[in-house]
Enzyme design. Structure first.
Site, mmCIF file in Angstrom:
data_model
loop_
_atom_site.group_PDB
_atom_site.id
_atom_site.type_symbol
_atom_site.label_atom_id
_atom_site.label_comp_id
_atom_site.label_asym_id
_atom_site.label_seq_id
_atom_site.Cartn_x
_atom_site.Cartn_y
_atom_site.Cartn_z
ATOM 1 N N HIS A 241 -20.644 -52.002 34.535
ATOM 2 C CA HIS A 241 -20.626 -52.050 36.005
ATOM 3 C C HIS A 241 -20.269 -53.422 36.596
ATOM 4 O O HIS A 241 -19.241 -53.595 37.246
ATOM 5 C CB HIS A 241 -22.014 -51.675 36.557
ATOM 6 C CG HIS A 241 -22.553 -50.380 36.079
ATOM 7 N ND1 HIS A 241 -22.072 -49.172 36.531
ATOM 8 C CD2 HIS A 241 -23.553 -50.089 35.200
ATOM 9 C CE1 HIS A 241 -22.760 -48.193 35.955
ATOM 10 N NE2 HIS A 241 -23.653 -48.723 35.138
HETATM 11 C C1 BDR Z 1 -26.290 -51.315 38.539
HETATM 12 O O1 BDR Z 1 -27.687 -51.205 38.267
HETATM 13 C C2 BDR Z 1 -28.064 -52.043 37.212
HETATM 14 O O2 BDR Z 1 -28.747 -51.319 36.252
HETATM 15 C C3 BDR Z 1 -26.813 -52.687 36.672
HETATM 16 O O3 BDR Z 1 -27.035 -54.036 36.347
HETATM 17 C C4 BDR Z 1 -25.814 -52.553 37.806
HETATM 18 O O4 BDR Z 1 -25.859 -53.648 38.684
HETATM 19 C C5 BDR Z 1 -25.598 -50.030 38.123
HETATM 20 O O5 BDR Z 1 -26.128 -48.955 38.832
#
Ligand code: BDR
Ligand code: CA
Length: 313
Positions: A241
């Site tokens: 992500h």
């Molecule tokens: C987001 O949530 C966190 O778990 C990750 O770091 C990312 O920023 C993805 O949904």
């Protein structure tokens, strides 16, 4: 050179985003890392930020502690994804680096004043608590912010923490609402795009084979991180992500999106933190977000690899 502050809750994917940014020294100037509670508690996310700075040899980048809880809600964390420490998969330590004395919010405000003419970009990789506090402390602040580029939300893909909501927005929906209504230029990298950057086997292999400590640790982090999503989605790799925010700054041409209206659900428990995207422009609501939904996956991984392998450590 673009001046950025990275607001983050590391997290393995946050760690890769930081490493990508540190490896892009010639293109972006990281003024500081501001930490927020999210994936794990603030104590852990801020220690994790120090660990990643040390691992990357980024000793010159200051690290600030920020909010330990969302604006109005109890903190929800994601140890089920990131492990107990937030950086499970490695055993990094902090030997030399320490926190700065002022708070994350004060640092951000200081920067907006200091760089009023050049303007700064805020890269938000976690819940938007710190950023919302900055914007509410002084609404004129918006004039000194070039852009907020954030990882959060999801529309076509649905949610990842509830059927309706993505984790970062779900944790602090009130903060997200403040940010989206601030009038600052906003680019959003939601699940709709991050689910198109699934960690690839040859990417991990190249990190490992480089023989560099930082790259080998990065691979270990990702090995741990993706096990949860691979099982959940039945995919070949887990979605990387947060590095999308940094790669977007470096190479916006590999992304595609649309300027649309996005509103945040703060009332309903069922759909708390949902990003309601008017993709087809069926309302008269003013566009407030450049919402990204496409990325060239191959180029994305080439850029992350290239920047991580540029680290001196
Ligand atoms: C987001 O949530 C966190 O778990 C990750 O770091 C990312 O920023 C993805 O949904
Ligand atoms: Ca994050």
């Amino acid at each position: 050179m673009r001046k950025i502050i990275i607001d983050t809750d590391p997290g393995q994917d946050d760690a890769l985003a930081l490493m990508t940014a540190f490896g892009a020294k010639k293109e972006i100037h990281v003024l500081g890392i501001t930490c927020v509670a999210g994936n794990v508690s603030l104590d852990l996310t801020s220690i994790n930020a120090l660990k990643i700075c040390e691992l990357s040899g980024a000793f010159e980048v200051p690290v600030f502690k920020g909010s330990s809880a969302p604006l109005k809600r109890k903190l929800v964390t994601a140890e089920h994804v990131h492990g107990k420490t937030g950086l499970d998969g490695t055993e990094l330590s902090v030997e030399k680096k320490d926190f700065e004395v002022i708070s994350a919010v004060d640092f951000m405000i200081e920067c907006t004043e200091k760089y009023r003419d050049e303007k700064i970009t805020i890269c938000a990789l976690g819940p938007l608590t710190n950023v919302a506090k900055v914007l509410t402390k002084n609404p004129r602040m918006t004039e000194s912010i070039e852009e907020i580029v954030l990882m959060g939300g999801g529309f076509f893909e649905g949610g990842n923490i509830t059927p309706a909501a993505e984790f970062n927005i779900y944790v602090d929906p009130e903060a997200a609402k403040i940010v989206l209504q601030s009038g600052v230029k906003i680019t959003m990298l939601p699940l709709d795009v991050t689910h198109k950057t699934l960690v690839q086997r040859d990417f991990l292999e190249k990190l490992r084979k480089s023989g560099k400590k930082s790259a080998i640790e990065a691979a270990k982090l990702l090995d741990f991180f993706e096990r949860y999503d691979v099982e959940k989605y039945g995919s070949q790799g887990g979605p990387l992500h947060d590095p999308n925010v940094i790669v977007f700054l470096l190479n916006p041409e590999i992304y595609h999106g649309k300027l649309v209206n996005v509103e945040i659900e703060v009332n309903s428990e069922l759909t708390r933190g949902m990003t309601v995207v008017d993709w087809w422009k069926v309302t008269n609501r003013e566009p407030n977000v450049y919402y990204i939904n496409e990325v060239k996956e191959k180029e994305f991984f080439e850029i992350v690899l290239n920047k991580v392998l540029s680290l001196e450590t």
